[in-house]
Design an enzyme around this catalytic site. Sequence first.
Site, PDB file in Angstrom:
ATOM      1  N   SER A 142       0.873  -1.373   0.211  1.00  0.00           N
ATOM      2  CA  SER A 142      -0.126  -0.134   0.132  1.00  0.00           C
ATOM      3  C   SER A 142       0.858   1.381  -0.147  1.00  0.00           C
ATOM      4  CB  SER A 142      -0.884   0.124   1.348  1.00  0.00           C
ATOM      5  OG  SER A 142      -1.608   0.999   1.495  1.00  0.00           O
ATOM      6  N   TYR A 155      -2.224  -0.484  10.357  1.00  0.00           N
ATOM      7  CA  TYR A 155      -2.354  -0.880   9.066  1.00  0.00           C
ATOM      8  C   TYR A 155      -1.158  -0.537   8.251  1.00  0.00           C
ATOM      9  CZ  TYR A 155      -4.063  -1.013   4.143  1.00  0.00           C
ATOM     10  OH  TYR A 155      -4.193  -1.136   2.813  1.00  0.00           O
TER      11      TYR A 155
END
Length: 262
Positions: A142, A155
């Site tokens: 990501s 995350y």
Amino acid sequence: MDLTDKVVVVTGGSAGLGEQICYEAAKRGAIVVTCARRIQLIGQVKERCKELSGKEAYAFQLDISDPDSVDSVLEKIEEEVGNVDVLVNNAGFGLFKDYFEIDFETTRKMFEVNVLGMIYFTQRIAMSMVERNQGHIFNVASMAGKMATAKSTIYSATKFAVLGFSNALRLELKPANVYVTTINPGPIETNFFDLADPSGNYLANLGSVVLDPQKLAKAIVKRMGEPTREINRPRVMEAAARLYTLFPHVGDFLAGSIFNKK
């Protein structure tokens, strides 16, 4: 790579980016294996892949965080499908909350799904690829693994781990002609945000920066079989991530203002 009759395995393939990768690979004649927890949805993806490719397709229920489930699926792939030519590690989830509001059970689960499960699932497939001197592994990280923002502490930590794992693995497997590519997307218009941001404010605030999963899937499948270090989207976030590395103070400003929409 000519994907005709190549075996492409996709985790997290029941919806969103994973689903679209399955379809794009099937359009190019691949034998698609979709794996995810939601058995009904992956069954539908399987049938659609068969229509698109005119070939057999497979769907295996997988809880990537459960080693027993991983072992079972790997055995089914070996017995029913055969050697894996391309692996796309797409399974993962996030939760955008203040750090002090995230309980440890959620933290543990996020690492099990996003990092530990991916590492365990990859190992046996990678070993087989090395033995055959061919293969391609895609790990979905990501932009959060390059440029962390507020409310994404856990995350971002998992995606930094995916990025580090991928960078080292790429170097280890290069002599065996096995490619490793890291995919670093920004926000994608998928059901990922149903859990990550139930309010819906994050996607709405980002506007045109939000990615179309089908377009991103096409870009990923196009690179299958090509030695590609990273796929970074959108370009504006890729540029911001470079600034984040080269000019940390500017990077903190961007991460804390323009891209801080949670």
